[in-house]
Design an enzyme around this catalytic site. Structure first.
Site, PDB file in Angstrom:
ATOM      1  N   GLY A  69      12.511   5.680  22.744  1.00  0.00           N
ATOM      2  CA  GLY A  69      12.023   4.450  22.126  1.00  0.00           C
ATOM      3  C   GLY A  69      12.256   4.478  20.636  1.00  0.00           C
ATOM      4  N   GLY A  71      10.509   3.157  16.996  1.00  0.00           N
ATOM      5  CA  GLY A  71       9.352   2.554  16.333  1.00  0.00           C
ATOM      6  C   GLY A  71       9.685   2.236  14.901  1.00  0.00           C
ATOM      7  N   GLY A  72       8.687   1.730  14.156  1.00  0.00           N
ATOM      8  CA  GLY A  72       8.898   1.388  12.760  1.00  0.00           C
ATOM      9  C   GLY A  72       9.264   2.637  11.962  1.00  0.00           C
ATOM     10  N   GLY A  74      10.814   5.559  13.095  1.00  0.00           N
ATOM     11  CA  GLY A  74      12.034   6.279  13.446  1.00  0.00           C
ATOM     12  C   GLY A  74      12.315   6.196  14.939  1.00  0.00           C
ATOM     13  CB  THR A  75      15.099   7.219  16.889  1.00  0.00           C
ATOM     14  OG1 THR A  75      15.626   6.207  16.031  1.00  0.00           O
ATOM     15  CG2 THR A  75      15.623   7.002  18.287  1.00  0.00           C
ATOM     16  CB  VAL A  76      10.565   8.717  20.204  1.00  0.00           C
ATOM     17  CG1 VAL A  76       9.947   9.871  20.989  1.00  0.00           C
ATOM     18  CG2 VAL A  76       9.604   8.245  19.123  1.00  0.00           C
ATOM     19  CG  ASP A 188      -0.094   0.649  14.515  1.00  0.00           C
ATOM     20  OD1 ASP A 188      -0.353  -0.552  14.783  1.00  0.00           O
ATOM     21  OD2 ASP A 188       1.075   1.088  14.437  1.00  0.00           O
TER      22      ASP A 188
HETATM   23  N1  ATP Z   1       4.973  11.922  23.222  1.00  0.00           N
HETATM   24  C1  ATP Z   1       5.766  11.006  23.774  1.00  0.00           C
HETATM   25  N2  ATP Z   1       6.196  11.153  25.047  1.00  0.00           N
HETATM   26  C2  ATP Z   1       7.007  10.237  25.621  1.00  0.00           C
HETATM   27  N3  ATP Z   1       7.436   9.107  25.015  1.00  0.00           N
HETATM   28  C3  ATP Z   1       7.042   8.892  23.746  1.00  0.00           C
HETATM   29  C4  ATP Z   1       6.198   9.827  23.055  1.00  0.00           C
HETATM   30  N4  ATP Z   1       5.959   9.339  21.807  1.00  0.00           N
HETATM   31  C5  ATP Z   1       6.617   8.175  21.726  1.00  0.00           C
HETATM   32  N5  ATP Z   1       7.279   7.891  22.876  1.00  0.00           N
HETATM   33  C6  ATP Z   1       8.132   6.711  23.156  1.00  0.00           C
HETATM   34  O1  ATP Z   1       8.792   6.336  21.972  1.00  0.00           O
HETATM   35  C7  ATP Z   1       8.474   4.993  21.633  1.00  0.00           C
HETATM   36  C8  ATP Z   1       8.418   4.844  20.133  1.00  0.00           C
HETATM   37  O2  ATP Z   1       7.289   5.535  19.661  1.00  0.00           O
HETATM   38  P1  ATP Z   1       6.726   5.345  18.184  1.00  0.00           P
HETATM   39  O3  ATP Z   1       5.380   5.932  18.150  1.00  0.00           O
HETATM   40  O4  ATP Z   1       7.710   5.870  17.196  1.00  0.00           O
HETATM   41  O5  ATP Z   1       6.837   3.812  17.970  1.00  0.00           O
HETATM   42  P2  ATP Z   1       5.929   2.545  18.323  1.00  0.00           P
HETATM   43  O6  ATP Z   1       4.501   2.954  18.397  1.00  0.00           O
HETATM   44  O7  ATP Z   1       6.513   1.868  19.520  1.00  0.00           O
HETATM   45  O8  ATP Z   1       6.214   1.662  17.075  1.00  0.00           O
HETATM   46  P3  ATP Z   1       5.600   1.793  15.628  1.00  0.00           P
HETATM   47  O9  ATP Z   1       5.797   3.194  15.132  1.00  0.00           O
HETATM   48  O10 ATP Z   1       6.409   0.810  14.874  1.00  0.00           O
HETATM   49  O11 ATP Z   1       4.157   1.464  15.784  1.00  0.00           O
HETATM   50  C9  ATP Z   1       7.163   4.707  22.341  1.00  0.00           C
HETATM   51  O12 ATP Z   1       7.031   3.340  22.595  1.00  0.00           O
HETATM   52  C10 ATP Z   1       7.306   5.535  23.613  1.00  0.00           C
HETATM   53  O13 ATP Z   1       8.042   4.813  24.576  1.00  0.00           O
END
Ligand code: ATP
Length: 395
Positions: A69, A71-72, A74-76, A188
């Protein structure tokens, strides 16, 4: 000569590489982290330091197919460590200092937390051009994905599961507010930050925006940060951050669980775009808004209590909202029934008859017209923002 020459060459190269890593460590806030992380935490080594190579290998050189995924911040990526442990690796955006601050903040906050419903930070890597955070891998997507199941990827969540997820999330937020050495405001809370494991056990994630509140302070003046649709209107107007801002955001999560509608949808009419206001006005006017599947499946009494709870979390004045501890114990009480809470009997809440009518109308109208579940994505959904106010604290 040749051996000596190449020995000097490799020595210099290694020295340069170490210097570069040290530079990145500093740029990525490593020194800041060392200063701010309580010494007992550092010596306990609760968070591991990963090497650049380890994480490169784990993600197959940040292969696009490994992206979980974006998010704001970076990339996961999904990663597999040398010992076959599966992890989630968050990589900050290149050249964005504010994101780096958020990363360091996340390490600081998560290192204070040990709760079964909060995602575990396993470690970080700061010697790379951009910092990397390593978390336990949560297998089953986000609550947002489940409620708004894009392309029918997930089956609809049953009421029983929704109630369990709401209870676990409320318990985790109540823990952040009151059980850590310094209270933590998440800032958040949203369905996209609630991860689910294979047993639908809840894991609250994304602590990049969260704040540690010194015990002698009940509120903080901050740069307003959060996600449209979930943001506490009082915090937006005053910049005064209190724990009640998380209560408001949790109220939106409850409304989302009850209606299966998105927190912000441009597919609804202008005045109903914001789910919080749409939900509260629908409850007052007795308009149908609950997910019809829940009306037929769920225990009406439980639906009524959760709808009233959502409404009290969404009160405009923070001090009129319940605390997360009260919310959590109310939800737990639905699984193990207990006495009523005093704030629940407030005059502003719907009377028993009004709620009864609201539930009845929800069921009757759904049978005829159905409801707009808004399952398609909108580019405006989950929009992140920051507003700099004159008295901001530098974040
Ligand atoms: N520990 C984890 N295990 C599995 N997937 C994860 C994990 N952490 C994050 N992800 C995946 O990565 C995506 C992006 O996560 P991230 O926390 O960076 O962004 P977000 O919460 O969607 O956006 P923002 O940071 O802008 O609030 C999540 O929506 C989820 O699908």
């Amino acid at each position: 000569m040749l051996v000596g020459g190449s020995w000097i060459y490799w020595g210099l190269k290694k020295k340069r590489l170490i210097k570069l890593k040290e530079k990145f460590f500093q740029l990525n806030g490593g020194l800041l982290l060392e200063q701010q992380l309580p010494s007992e935490r550092r010596s306990a080594r609760t968070t591991r330091i990963f090497t650049e190579d380890e994480l490169k290998k784990a993600t197959n050189n940040y292969d696009q197919r490994r992206v979980l995924g974006q998010g704001g911040c970076g990339t996961v990526y999904k990663g597999v460590l040398a010992d076959d442990k599966i992890v989630a690796i968050k990589k900050a955006k290149i050249g964005d200092q504010s994101q780096i601050k958020q990363f360091i903040n996340e390490v600081l906050v998560l290192s204070q937390i040990n709760h079964r419903n909060v995602v575990k930070l396993l470690g970080c890597c700061l010697e790379t051009e951009v910092p990397l955070l390593v978390y336990e891998f949560i297998t089953n997507g986000t609550l947002f994905d489940h409620i708004h199941s894009i392309n029918g990827r997930y089956a609809s969540l049953s009421w029983e599961l929704r109630l369990k997820i709401a209870t676990e999330t409320a318990g985790a937020i109540a823990y952040l507010h009151s059980s850590t050495s310094m209270p933590i405001i998440h800032r958040d809370i949203k369905t996209a930050n609630i991860l689910l494991d294979e047993n639908c056990k809840t894991k609250v994630s994304d602590f990049g925006a969260s704040r540690l509140v010194p015990l002698d302070q009940t509120q903080l003046t901050t740069l307003v940060q959060g996600t449209f649709g979930y943001l506490d209107p009082e915090y937006l107007h005053t910049s005064q951050l209190t724990e009640k801002s998380d209560v408001y955001s949790f109220g939106v999560v409850l409304a989302e669980l009850l209606t299966s509608q998105k927190a912000l949808s441009f597919q609804r009419s202008e005045c109903d775009r914001n789910l919080a206001t749409y939900f509260v006005s629908s409850m007052k006017e007795g308009h149908h808004i609950l997910d019809e599947r829940l009306v037929t499946e769920a225990n009406a009494e439980q639906l009524k209590v959760v709808a009233n709870l959502a409404k009290s979390c969404l009160r405009v004045r923070g001090e009129d909202r319940p605390t997360m501890k009260e919310v959590a114990s109310e939800l737990e009480g639905l699984i193990k029934p207990k006495g009523m809470h005093p704030w629940e009997k407030d005059d502003h809440d719907l009377s028993s008859e009004e709620t009864e009518q609201f539930l009845k109308i929800s069921g009757v109208q759904d049978n005829h017209g159905g409801i707009d579940n808004n399952t398609s994505t909108s580019q405006f959904d989950g929009l992140h923002f920051e507003i700099i106010k004159p008295d901001e604290d530098g974040r």
